[in-house]
Design an enzyme around this catalytic site. Structure first.
Site, PDB file in Angstrom:
ATOM      1  CD  GLU A 128      -2.694  -1.154   2.584  1.00  0.00           C
ATOM      2  OE1 GLU A 128      -3.468  -2.112   2.776  1.00  0.00           O
ATOM      3  OE2 GLU A 128      -2.596  -0.184   3.370  1.00  0.00           O
ATOM      4  N   PRO A 129       0.321   2.414  -0.305  1.00  0.00           N
ATOM      5  CG  PRO A 129      -0.947   4.060  -1.381  1.00  0.00           C
ATOM      6  CD  PRO A 129      -1.037   2.669  -0.843  1.00  0.00           C
ATOM      7  N   GLY A 130       1.196   3.429   2.164  1.00  0.00           N
ATOM      8  CA  GLY A 130       1.794   3.619   3.483  1.00  0.00           C
ATOM      9  C   GLY A 130       2.271   2.347   4.136  1.00  0.00           C
ATOM     10  N   GLY A 137       4.746  -0.773   2.912  1.00  0.00           N
ATOM     11  CA  GLY A 137       5.524  -1.499   1.932  1.00  0.00           C
ATOM     12  C   GLY A 137       6.114  -2.756   2.532  1.00  0.00           C
ATOM     13  CB  THR A 171       3.102  -8.812 -10.080  1.00  0.00           C
ATOM     14  OG1 THR A 171       4.180  -8.111  -9.467  1.00  0.00           O
ATOM     15  CG2 THR A 171       3.613  -9.521 -11.328  1.00  0.00           C
ATOM     16  NE  ARG A 230       9.548 -13.086   2.248  1.00  0.00           N
ATOM     17  CZ  ARG A 230       9.168 -12.668   3.444  1.00  0.00           C
ATOM     18  NH1 ARG A 230       9.263 -13.482   4.489  1.00  0.00           N
ATOM     19  NH2 ARG A 230       8.694 -11.455   3.609  1.00  0.00           N
ATOM     20  N   GLY A 268      30.961  -2.480 -23.854  1.00  0.00           N
ATOM     21  CA  GLY A 268      29.955  -1.912 -24.740  1.00  0.00           C
ATOM     22  C   GLY A 268      28.912  -2.919 -25.184  1.00  0.00           C
ATOM     23  CD  GLU A 282       6.197 -12.276  -3.126  1.00  0.00           C
ATOM     24  OE1 GLU A 282       5.825 -13.166  -2.350  1.00  0.00           O
ATOM     25  OE2 GLU A 282       5.422 -11.436  -3.608  1.00  0.00           O
ATOM     26  N   GLY A 283       9.393  -9.015  -0.176  1.00  0.00           N
ATOM     27  CA  GLY A 283      10.232  -8.679   0.976  1.00  0.00           C
ATOM     28  C   GLY A 283      11.614  -8.260   0.539  1.00  0.00           C
TER      29      GLY A 283
END
Length: 403
Positions: free
Chosen positions: A137-139, A141, A168, A257, A357, A380-381
């Site tokens: 969420e925005p607040g 993670g 995802t 994980r 290159g 996933e952390g």
């Protein structure tokens, strides 16, 4: 520890590597440039992948529930099942393209969440559903316990309100597994996961993110506004347990994980193989007949990177094997994710540098693999969160005691 890959998985590994080399790589650059375009070439592989998963007993793709696959259901002896198969398959697929591997229908991370905590009825109902997973969420993670999205009981439904980001396959999937809290005052114990099917009123895809890597995979921000979900779509036990309520939800990570670690191993293996091919083509000795101190610096570094990658691979297989045999694997899953995420990102970046290159340009996929690998050390952390989890477990500290 028996270090050979189980022979029964040889056809799966061969088939997955063929897909990586003959299907993913030829279209990899195309969908890297055309971000958010759906790769229709993958539709035919959904059926193939379904066939790979037949007989898993867990419904859909991804890791299986600990108690359902192995010692937990009375089986004896060594078992290599759904978890091991998923990891080995994704290692090979990600030698081709991580974003495309994440875009195969019905192979979403949400399917692993369903397999981890769903009951038998839910497994039967959602077994063929392509499920994304919505946690961040925005607040909130890395700290999943800080989730603010709510699920309020209302008759035979839960009403979900909140916002999820970085989902995802959030736009393409048939359903989204949403983490939400039943009661904010009870903290992490009240967090549960819900299957919200596509088209449910109140669920809106707000935007698709532009990203550094895995551009073939859509990454969505989703808003839930008075979104009504049947009670039967709550995964696992609806009761709130202060002692182990959050543990059930966190078991999802114990399953996913090692899967993400396997993805990191796959893309790093591809980068190492291509780098050895390029350097051998200009006369650099990359064999193993000489001691490292008698080798050119680049050859020595390649061998050291191979050793690091092999350590990550063995940690990952161990975590998957433990899940298949009903053994708690939280620490091992975090160890695998931490090691593979860090090593995978370092190897892909170093391979770009070693090839100069050629590595930096678009004639090869090396620069793309380096961009794709970064997310595997984040979702996933994050690396830092994995190390924190490992430290807490080894030192016997709670999250309040060790932050």
């Amino acid at each position: 520890m028996f270090l050979e890959t189980p022979s029964k998985f040889a056809p799966l590994i061969h088939q997955a590597r063929q897909v990586a080399n003959e299907v993913f790589r030829p279209i990899s650059r195309k969908y890297d440039r055309a971000e958010h375009a759906y790769p229709h070439e993958l539709d035919m592989f959904a059926t193939i992948m379904d066939g790979m998963n037949d007989g898993a007993g867990d419904g859909g793709a991804g890791a299986g529930k600990l108690a359902r696959s192995g010692a937990g259901n009375g089986e004896t002896g060594n078992r290599n099942g759904t978890n091991m198969k998923t990891v080995l398959g994704l290692i090979e697929l990600c030698r081709g393209d991580v974003g495309l591997a994440l875009s195969i229908p019905r192979q979403g991370l949400g399917n692993s969440a369903i397999a981890a905590v769903a009951n038998e009825e839910q497994l039967a109902r959602f077994g063929n559903t392509w499920a994304a997973m919505a946690i961040t969420e925005p607040g909130a993670g890395s700290d999943s316990a800080a989730i603010r999205t709510t699920a309020t009981e209302d008759g035979d439904h839960y009403v979900i309100n909140g916002e999820k980001i970085y989902v995802t396959a959030g736009d393409r999937a048939d359903a989204v597994v949403v983490w939400a809290t039943l009661d904010r005052s009870l903290g992490r114990a009240a967090i549960k996961s819900f299957v919200v099917e596509k088209g449910t009123p109140g669920m809106t895809v707000e935007r698709l993110e532009k990203k550094l890597g895995i551009r073939a995979s859509d990454t969505a921000a989703i808003r839930f506004e008075n979104c009504r979900v049947p009670k039967a779509n709550l995964l696992g036990n609806p009761d709130i347990s202060v002692d182990k309520g959050f543990a059930g939800a966190m078991q999802t990570f114990d399953n996913t994980r090692p899967v993400v670690a396997g993805m990191a191993i796959g893309v790093a293996s591809a980068a190492l193989e291509k780098t050895k091919e390029i350097l051998s083509g200009v006369g650099l000795n990359t064999d193993y007949q000489l001691q490292t101190w008698n080798l050119p610096a680049a050859s020595r570094e390649l061998q050291l990177m191979e050793a690091e990658l092999e350590a990550a691979r063995l940690l990952t297989l161990r975590a998957a094997w433990m899940a298949d045999n009903g053994k708690p694997n939280s620490v091992e899953a975090s160890m695998a994710k931490a090691k593979a995420g860090r090593v995978g990102n370092r190897i892909t970046l170093r391979c770009v540098e070693l090839c100069s290159g050629v590595g930096y340009g678009e004639t090869e996929l090396l620069e793309k693999w380096s961009r794709d690998s970064k997310i595997l050390d984040i979702f996933e952390g994050t690396q830092q969160i994995q190390l924190l989890i490992i430290a807490r477990r080894l030192l016997g500290k709670s999250s309040a005691e060790l932050k």
